[in-house]
Design a protein around this motif. Structure first.
Motif, PDB file in Angstrom:
ATOM      1  N   ALA A 145       0.827  -1.485   0.443  1.00 48.55           N
ATOM      2  CA  ALA A 145       0.021  -0.147  -0.198  1.00 48.55           C
ATOM      3  C   ALA A 145       0.690   1.067   0.003  1.00 48.55           C
ATOM      4  CB  ALA A 145      -1.142   0.294   1.059  1.00 48.55           C
ATOM      5  N   TYR A 146       1.824   1.487   1.229  1.00 48.57           N
ATOM      6  CA  TYR A 146       2.906   2.010   0.881  1.00 48.57           C
ATOM      7  C   TYR A 146       3.699   2.549  -0.629  1.00 48.57           C
ATOM      8  CZ  TYR A 146       6.460   6.019   2.071  1.00 48.57           C
ATOM      9  OH  TYR A 146       7.155   6.747   1.956  1.00 48.57           O
ATOM     10  N   HIS A 147       3.933   1.861  -1.160  1.00 50.91           N
ATOM     11  CA  HIS A 147       4.407   1.438  -2.424  1.00 50.91           C
ATOM     12  C   HIS A 147       3.107   2.425  -3.557  1.00 50.91           C
ATOM     13  CE1 HIS A 147       6.781   0.669  -6.405  1.00 50.91           C
ATOM     14  NE2 HIS A 147       5.944   0.233  -6.867  1.00 50.91           N
ATOM     15  N   ILE A 148       1.925   2.094  -3.408  1.00 56.22           N
ATOM     16  CA  ILE A 148       1.149   2.721  -4.294  1.00 56.22           C
ATOM     17  C   ILE A 148       0.478   3.320  -4.307  1.00 56.22           C
ATOM     18  CG2 ILE A 148      -1.590   2.205  -5.069  1.00 56.22           C
ATOM     19  CD1 ILE A 148      -1.617  -0.823  -4.292  1.00 56.22           C
ATOM     20  N   SER A 149       0.910   4.381  -2.727  1.00 49.85           N
ATOM     21  CA  SER A 149       0.676   5.511  -2.681  1.00 49.85           C
ATOM     22  C   SER A 149       1.489   6.373  -2.703  1.00 49.85           C
ATOM     23  CB  SER A 149       0.643   6.088  -1.035  1.00 49.85           C
ATOM     24  OG  SER A 149       1.818   5.870  -0.094  1.00 49.85           O
ATOM     25  N   THR A 150       2.393   6.058  -3.048  1.00 52.91           N
ATOM     26  CA  THR A 150       3.944   6.926  -4.051  1.00 52.91           C
ATOM     27  C   THR A 150       3.589   7.213  -5.707  1.00 52.91           C
ATOM     28  OG1 THR A 150       5.225   4.554  -4.407  1.00 52.91           O
ATOM     29  CG2 THR A 150       5.451   6.008  -2.146  1.00 52.91           C
ATOM     30  N   LYS A 167      -1.587   6.347 -12.254  1.00 51.05           N
ATOM     31  CA  LYS A 167      -1.466   4.833 -11.981  1.00 51.05           C
ATOM     32  C   LYS A 167      -2.006   4.087 -10.649  1.00 51.05           C
ATOM     33  CE  LYS A 167       3.575   4.743 -13.728  1.00 51.05           C
ATOM     34  NZ  LYS A 167       5.295   4.693 -13.080  1.00 51.05           N
ATOM     35  N   GLN A 168      -2.845   4.927 -10.126  1.00 53.65           N
ATOM     36  CA  GLN A 168      -3.093   4.995  -8.557  1.00 53.65           C
ATOM     37  C   GLN A 168      -4.739   4.501  -9.401  1.00 53.65           C
ATOM     38  OE1 GLN A 168      -3.196   6.937  -4.928  1.00 53.65           O
ATOM     39  NE2 GLN A 168      -1.033   7.790  -5.324  1.00 53.65           N
ATOM     40  N   ALA A 169      -5.361   4.753 -10.170  1.00 52.70           N
ATOM     41  CA  ALA A 169      -6.383   4.652 -10.787  1.00 52.70           C
ATOM     42  C   ALA A 169      -6.617   3.333 -11.416  1.00 52.70           C
ATOM     43  CB  ALA A 169      -6.920   5.777 -11.693  1.00 52.70           C
ATOM     44  N   ASN A 170      -5.309   3.309 -11.832  1.00 46.78           N
ATOM     45  CA  ASN A 170      -5.493   1.647 -13.316  1.00 46.78           C
ATOM     46  C   ASN A 170      -5.308   0.875 -12.065  1.00 46.78           C
ATOM     47  OD1 ASN A 170      -5.804   3.315 -14.938  1.00 46.78           O
ATOM     48  ND2 ASN A 170      -2.800   3.290 -15.417  1.00 46.78           N
ATOM     49  N   ILE A 171      -4.421   1.135 -11.022  1.00 51.06           N
ATOM     50  CA  ILE A 171      -4.384  -0.131  -9.759  1.00 51.06           C
ATOM     51  C   ILE A 171      -5.970  -0.995  -8.981  1.00 51.06           C
ATOM     52  CG2 ILE A 171      -3.767  -1.080  -7.495  1.00 51.06           C
ATOM     53  CD1 ILE A 171      -0.874   0.912  -8.920  1.00 51.06           C
ATOM     54  N   LEU A 172      -6.367   0.174  -8.830  1.00 51.74           N
ATOM     55  CA  LEU A 172      -7.823   0.722  -8.095  1.00 51.74           C
ATOM     56  C   LEU A 172      -8.945  -0.423  -9.209  1.00 51.74           C
ATOM     57  CD1 LEU A 172     -10.089   1.077  -6.193  1.00 51.74           C
ATOM     58  CD2 LEU A 172     -10.240   3.510  -7.284  1.00 51.74           C
ATOM     59  N   GLN A 173      -9.379   0.105 -10.776  1.00 54.05           N
ATOM     60  CA  GLN A 173      -9.767  -0.440 -11.524  1.00 54.05           C
ATOM     61  C   GLN A 173      -9.262  -1.830 -11.639  1.00 54.05           C
ATOM     62  OE1 GLN A 173      -9.893   2.435 -14.728  1.00 54.05           O
ATOM     63  NE2 GLN A 173     -11.720   2.549 -14.471  1.00 54.05           N
ATOM     64  N   GLU A 174      -8.427  -1.941 -11.579  1.00 51.59           N
ATOM     65  CA  GLU A 174      -7.576  -3.661 -11.723  1.00 51.59           C
ATOM     66  C   GLU A 174      -7.762  -4.872 -10.707  1.00 51.59           C
ATOM     67  OE1 GLU A 174      -4.078  -3.621 -13.327  1.00 51.59           O
ATOM     68  OE2 GLU A 174      -3.981  -2.577 -14.844  1.00 51.59           O
ATOM     69  N   GLU A 175      -7.673  -4.127  -9.837  1.00 53.66           N
ATOM     70  CA  GLU A 175      -7.562  -4.826  -8.182  1.00 53.66           C
ATOM     71  C   GLU A 175      -8.923  -4.563  -7.705  1.00 53.66           C
ATOM     72  OE1 GLU A 175      -5.473  -7.202  -8.091  1.00 53.66           O
ATOM     73  OE2 GLU A 175      -4.182  -6.367  -9.602  1.00 53.66           O
ATOM     74  N   LYS A 213      -7.415  -1.347   1.476  1.00 49.57           N
ATOM     75  CA  LYS A 213      -8.020  -0.472   2.119  1.00 49.57           C
ATOM     76  C   LYS A 213      -6.238   0.706   2.854  1.00 49.57           C
ATOM     77  CE  LYS A 213     -11.206  -3.454   3.552  1.00 49.57           C
ATOM     78  NZ  LYS A 213     -11.622  -4.435   4.782  1.00 49.57           N
ATOM     79  N   PHE A 214      -6.212   0.035   3.125  1.00 49.04           N
ATOM     80  CA  PHE A 214      -4.611   0.832   3.685  1.00 49.04           C
ATOM     81  C   PHE A 214      -4.082   1.510   2.776  1.00 49.04           C
ATOM     82  CE2 PHE A 214      -2.448  -3.259   6.356  1.00 49.04           C
ATOM     83  CZ  PHE A 214      -2.414  -2.877   6.989  1.00 49.04           C
ATOM     84  N   VAL A 215      -4.178   1.649   1.423  1.00 50.84           N
ATOM     85  CA  VAL A 215      -3.686   3.040   0.285  1.00 50.84           C
ATOM     86  C   VAL A 215      -5.004   4.161   0.951  1.00 50.84           C
ATOM     87  CG1 VAL A 215      -3.854   3.949  -1.797  1.00 50.84           C
ATOM     88  CG2 VAL A 215      -2.749   1.059  -1.094  1.00 50.84           C
ATOM     89  N   ALA A 216      -6.490   3.579   0.597  1.00 48.38           N
ATOM     90  CA  ALA A 216      -7.367   4.822   0.966  1.00 48.38           C
ATOM     91  C   ALA A 216      -6.909   5.431   2.246  1.00 48.38           C
ATOM     92  CB  ALA A 216      -8.733   3.950   1.515  1.00 48.38           C
TER      93      ALA A 216
END
Length: 192
Positions: free
Chosen positions: A55-60, A65-73, A84-87
């Motif tokens: 989640a920390y990696h995604i937050s950076t 890219k975050q939107a793509n991860i959200l849609q895919e995952e 949930k951690f990312v949020a």
């Protein structure tokens, strides 16, 4: 943090690492029983640590890219805790409105509610629920935790919500979590 993210996406429990990362107390060494030469592989001491680092990696990453991860995952069980951690770490929840909230996937909708809850950001929650006021959970089993997150979002948003449930998909304990917004008139409740 990237190693946690990469291992989750590739479903790796064990991985080889360089010497710098090995010094962290977040990893434990295991013998590699599949290698012909005596080597070691590593794993996180607990999956929650791996999920937080992912989640920390995604937050950076960039919002795109975050939107793509959200849609895919969003519907991926392996990323449920990570999102949930990312949020909680970012304004990732703003992406829920822009990209996912109008989904027909009920599991994704429940995950969106949990992500909004994790933000603890009343403005973001209000914005999300002002444009999404009807929730049909007749085909989804809701846990008490799901109802607690939904209750929080409804109460904080101050938006009237149309909520549809079936008696077969919610326990009395979970239903009790929704009584406060129903009693306050913030939730129009359809129980079939």
């Amino acid at each position: 943090a990237y190693i946690g993210y990469d291992a989750l996406l590739s479903d790796k429990l064990f991985f080889k690492i360089d010497m710098q990362i090995k010094k962290l107390d977040l990893l434990e060494e295991q013998p590699d029983i599949y290698d012909l030469w005596p080597t070691s592989v590593y794993n996180f001491v607990h999956k929650t640590i791996q999920e937080y680092l992912a989640a920390y990696h995604i937050s950076t990453l960039s919002l795109e890219k975050q939107a793509n991860i959200l849609q895919e995952e969003l519907c991926s069980s392996r990323m449920e805790i990570v999102l949930k951690f990312v949020a909680g770490l970012t304004k990732f929840s703003q992406l829920i409105n822009d990209h996912v909230f109008n989904t027909d996937d009920i599991h994704a909708l429940v995950q969106c509610i949990h992500c909004l809850f994790e933000t603890q950001d009343p403005d973001c929650i209000r914005k999300a629920l002002e444009t999404n006021t009807k929730f049909d959970f007749t085909l989804q089993t809701l846990s008490p935790h799901d109802c607690y997150a939904l209750n929080y979002c409804i109460v904080v948003s101050k938006v009237q919500i149309d909520l549809r449930l079936e008696s077969s998909n919610i326990t009395d304990e979970a239903l009790a979590m929704l009584l406060h917004p129903i009693a306050d008139g913030k939730c129009v409740f359809f129980y079939v």
